[in-house]
Scaffold this motif. Structure first.
Motif, PDB file in Angstrom:
ATOM      1  N   GLY A 186       0.824  -1.203   0.000  1.00 34.62           N
ATOM      2  CA  GLY A 186       0.000   0.000   0.000  1.00 34.62           C
ATOM      3  C   GLY A 186       0.855   1.248   0.000  1.00 34.62           C
ATOM      4  N   ILE A 187       0.356   2.274  -0.656  1.00 31.66           N
ATOM      5  CA  ILE A 187       1.078   3.541  -0.745  1.00 31.66           C
ATOM      6  C   ILE A 187       0.194   4.649  -0.185  1.00 31.66           C
ATOM      7  CG2 ILE A 187       2.191   5.183  -2.298  1.00 31.66           C
ATOM      8  CD1 ILE A 187       3.556   2.430  -2.239  1.00 31.66           C
ATOM      9  N   PRO A 188       0.633   5.323   0.854  1.00 31.18           N
ATOM     10  CA  PRO A 188      -0.143   6.448   1.388  1.00 31.18           C
ATOM     11  C   PRO A 188      -0.273   7.550   0.333  1.00 31.18           C
ATOM     12  CG  PRO A 188       1.586   5.803   2.918  1.00 31.18           C
ATOM     13  CD  PRO A 188       1.846   5.085   1.633  1.00 31.18           C
ATOM     14  N   THR A 189      -1.483   8.107   0.199  1.00 33.43           N
ATOM     15  CA  THR A 189      -1.714   9.200  -0.744  1.00 33.43           C
ATOM     16  C   THR A 189      -2.023  10.512  -0.043  1.00 33.43           C
ATOM     17  OG1 THR A 189      -4.040   8.577  -0.933  1.00 33.43           O
ATOM     18  CG2 THR A 189      -2.516   7.654  -2.571  1.00 33.43           C
ATOM     19  N   SER A 190      -2.414  10.451   1.222  1.00 35.65           N
ATOM     20  CA  SER A 190      -2.734  11.662   1.980  1.00 35.65           C
ATOM     21  C   SER A 190      -2.493  11.391   3.454  1.00 35.65           C
ATOM     22  CB  SER A 190      -4.195  12.052   1.753  1.00 35.65           C
ATOM     23  OG  SER A 190      -4.530  13.188   2.514  1.00 35.65           O
ATOM     24  N   GLN A 191      -2.068  12.420   4.177  1.00 37.02           N
ATOM     25  CA  GLN A 191      -1.832  12.275   5.603  1.00 37.02           C
ATOM     26  C   GLN A 191      -2.129  13.592   6.301  1.00 37.02           C
ATOM     27  OE1 GLN A 191       2.236  11.106   5.607  1.00 37.02           O
ATOM     28  NE2 GLN A 191       2.986  13.102   5.027  1.00 37.02           N
ATOM     29  N   THR A 192      -2.571  13.492   7.545  1.00 33.60           N
ATOM     30  CA  THR A 192      -2.885  14.679   8.335  1.00 33.60           C
ATOM     31  C   THR A 192      -2.371  14.469   9.750  1.00 33.60           C
ATOM     32  OG1 THR A 192      -4.899  15.019   7.058  1.00 33.60           O
ATOM     33  CG2 THR A 192      -4.733  16.186   9.137  1.00 33.60           C
ATOM     34  N   TYR A 193      -1.738  15.486  10.289  1.00 34.10           N
ATOM     35  CA  TYR A 193      -1.266  15.463  11.673  1.00 34.10           C
ATOM     36  C   TYR A 193      -2.007  16.552  12.424  1.00 34.10           C
ATOM     37  CZ  TYR A 193       1.837  16.229  15.649  1.00 34.10           C
ATOM     38  OH  TYR A 193       2.338  16.386  16.907  1.00 34.10           O
ATOM     39  N   VAL A 194      -2.683  16.189  13.521  1.00 29.87           N
ATOM     40  CA  VAL A 194      -3.447  17.152  14.306  1.00 29.87           C
ATOM     41  C   VAL A 194      -2.893  17.161  15.729  1.00 29.87           C
ATOM     42  CG1 VAL A 194      -5.735  17.838  15.093  1.00 29.87           C
ATOM     43  CG2 VAL A 194      -5.476  16.638  12.902  1.00 29.87           C
ATOM     44  N   ASP A 237      -2.552  13.773  20.449  1.00 29.83           N
ATOM     45  CA  ASP A 237      -2.182  14.057  19.060  1.00 29.83           C
ATOM     46  C   ASP A 237      -2.751  12.951  18.173  1.00 29.83           C
ATOM     47  OD1 ASP A 237      -0.710  16.189  19.991  1.00 29.83           O
ATOM     48  OD2 ASP A 237       1.247  15.372  19.445  1.00 29.83           O
ATOM     49  N   VAL A 238      -3.221  13.321  16.984  1.00 30.77           N
ATOM     50  CA  VAL A 238      -3.823  12.361  16.066  1.00 30.77           C
ATOM     51  C   VAL A 238      -3.118  12.447  14.717  1.00 30.77           C
ATOM     52  CG1 VAL A 238      -5.928  11.716  14.816  1.00 30.77           C
ATOM     53  CG2 VAL A 238      -6.070  12.454  17.194  1.00 30.77           C
ATOM     54  N   ILE A 239      -2.902  11.290  14.129  1.00 30.29           N
ATOM     55  CA  ILE A 239      -2.331  11.195  12.786  1.00 30.29           C
ATOM     56  C   ILE A 239      -3.284  10.331  11.966  1.00 30.29           C
ATOM     57  CG2 ILE A 239      -0.393  10.387  11.410  1.00 30.29           C
ATOM     58  CD1 ILE A 239       1.307  10.594  13.986  1.00 30.29           C
ATOM     59  N   THR A 240      -3.641  10.798  10.777  1.00 26.50           N
ATOM     60  CA  THR A 240      -4.480  10.002   9.893  1.00 26.50           C
ATOM     61  C   THR A 240      -3.777   9.839   8.551  1.00 26.50           C
ATOM     62  OG1 THR A 240      -5.671  11.904   8.990  1.00 26.50           O
ATOM     63  CG2 THR A 240      -6.604  10.857  10.963  1.00 26.50           C
ATOM     64  N   SER A 243      11.139  10.889  25.860  1.00 28.60           N
ATOM     65  CA  SER A 243      11.264  12.032  24.950  1.00 28.60           C
ATOM     66  C   SER A 243      11.374  11.588  23.495  1.00 28.60           C
ATOM     67  CB  SER A 243      12.473  12.879  25.332  1.00 28.60           C
ATOM     68  OG  SER A 243      13.661  12.104  25.219  1.00 28.60           O
ATOM     69  N   THR A 244      11.566  10.295  23.278  1.00 29.00           N
ATOM     70  CA  THR A 244      11.713   9.793  21.900  1.00 29.00           C
ATOM     71  C   THR A 244      10.698   8.717  21.521  1.00 29.00           C
ATOM     72  OG1 THR A 244      13.307   8.109  22.609  1.00 29.00           O
ATOM     73  CG2 THR A 244      14.194  10.260  21.916  1.00 29.00           C
ATOM     74  N   GLU A 245       9.818   8.307  22.463  1.00 31.73           N
ATOM     75  CA  GLU A 245       8.907   7.194  22.198  1.00 31.73           C
ATOM     76  C   GLU A 245       7.497   7.502  22.705  1.00 31.73           C
ATOM     77  OE1 GLU A 245       9.050   2.348  22.725  1.00 31.73           O
ATOM     78  OE2 GLU A 245      10.347   3.589  23.930  1.00 31.73           O
ATOM     79  N   ALA A 246       6.478   7.093  21.912  1.00 34.08           N
ATOM     80  CA  ALA A 246       5.084   7.316  22.277  1.00 34.08           C
ATOM     81  C   ALA A 246       4.314   6.007  22.276  1.00 34.08           C
ATOM     82  CB  ALA A 246       4.431   8.293  21.301  1.00 34.08           C
ATOM     83  N   ASP A 247       3.290   5.933  23.133  1.00 31.73           N
ATOM     84  CA  ASP A 247       2.353   4.814  23.179  1.00 31.73           C
ATOM     85  C   ASP A 247       1.138   5.257  22.373  1.00 31.73           C
ATOM     86  OD1 ASP A 247       0.752   2.630  23.910  1.00 31.73           O
ATOM     87  OD2 ASP A 247       0.216   3.519  25.837  1.00 31.73           O
ATOM     88  N   GLU A 248       0.782   4.488  21.325  1.00 25.97           N
ATOM     89  CA  GLU A 248      -0.304   4.895  20.442  1.00 25.97           C
ATOM     90  C   GLU A 248      -1.352   3.801  20.284  1.00 25.97           C
ATOM     91  OE1 GLU A 248       1.762   8.186  17.618  1.00 25.97           O
ATOM     92  OE2 GLU A 248       1.409   6.228  16.745  1.00 25.97           O
ATOM     93  N   LEU A 249      -2.600   4.243  20.112  1.00 26.21           N
ATOM     94  CA  LEU A 249      -3.709   3.374  19.774  1.00 26.21           C
ATOM     95  C   LEU A 249      -4.046   3.650  18.321  1.00 26.21           C
ATOM     96  CD1 LEU A 249      -5.931   1.372  20.576  1.00 26.21           C
ATOM     97  CD2 LEU A 249      -7.314   3.349  21.250  1.00 26.21           C
ATOM     98  N   CYS A 250      -3.976   2.607  17.498  1.00 26.29           N
ATOM     99  CA  CYS A 250      -4.162   2.783  16.053  1.00 26.29           C
ATOM    100  C   CYS A 250      -5.308   1.919  15.553  1.00 26.29           C
ATOM    101  CB  CYS A 250      -2.878   2.415  15.305  1.00 26.29           C
ATOM    102  SG  CYS A 250      -1.473   3.430  15.781  1.00 26.29           S
ATOM    103  N   GLU A 251      -6.120   2.505  14.686  1.00 25.37           N
ATOM    104  CA  GLU A 251      -7.224   1.806  14.037  1.00 25.37           C
ATOM    105  C   GLU A 251      -7.039   1.919  12.532  1.00 25.37           C
ATOM    106  OE1 GLU A 251     -11.063   2.774  16.471  1.00 25.37           O
ATOM    107  OE2 GLU A 251      -9.787   4.555  16.327  1.00 25.37           O
TER     108      GLU A 251
END
Length: 172
Positions: free
Chosen positions: A43-51, A61-64, A93-101
């Motif tokens: 798969g190739i990402p075509t659009s991304q948003t960082y909020v 913070d949200v990334i789509t 300072s360099t690592e985050a815990d994320e929930l991804c769907e």
């Protein structure tokens, strides 16, 4: 500090480059147990948003991302994907815990939904990770399983989807 959104693990839904062997895909499929199947995709990402939510990086913070899916074995179109990761907390300072769907939609309109919670580098490249499949429609309405994501290069990740049929009671 602004992260590279697609560099996040669950959003790097782009899959294998031409160097990934179709033979590996065929070998996995031939080793599948009865009632199960394996799908390998690119798969190739075509659009991304960082909020960001204020001072970034921060919890909330949200990334789509959205993009196109192709079959790893032959490069033919498979469908699209949509993904969203929310930062749950900063581990360091360099690592985050994320929930991804994430949801894959096939060309015929079937959908496969999955999620994961994992740690990853802030603004770094995605690690290997696994999503649990928790639902689907049409051809995926009676399956469960998991998807393995393996970072290849840039925003490219090889994904192996392992599906297992589940017994259903009644109609859907």
């Amino acid at each position: 500090m602004l992260r590279k959104p697609i560099a996040r693990a669950a959003l790097a839904v782009a899959f294998a480059v031409s160097g990934v062997s179709a033979q590996a895909s065929q070998a996995q499929a031939s080793n599948a147990t009865p009632g199960s199947s394996v799908i390998t995709l690119i798969g190739i990402p075509t659009s991304q948003t960082y909020v960001p939510v204020g001072s970034s990086p921060a919890a909330g913070d949200v990334i789509t991302a959205v993009g196109n899916l192709t079959q790893a074995k032959n490069g033919k179109p498979y469908g699209t994907f949509a993904a969203k990761c929310t930062t749950m907390n900063l581990v360091s300072s360099t690592e985050a815990d994320e929930l991804c769907e994430e949801t894959f939609t096939t060309l015929s309109g079937s959908q496969l939904s999955m999620q994961s919670r994992h740690n990853g580098p802030i603004g770094g490249t995605p690690p290997e990770f696994q999503n649990s499949i928790y639902g689907g429609t049409r051809e995926f309405s009676a399956v469960t399983g998991f998807a393995d994501f393996r970072h290849i290069t840039g925003d490219v990740v090889y994904i192996t989807v392992h599906l297992r049929e589940v017994e259903t009671h009644g109609t859907r």
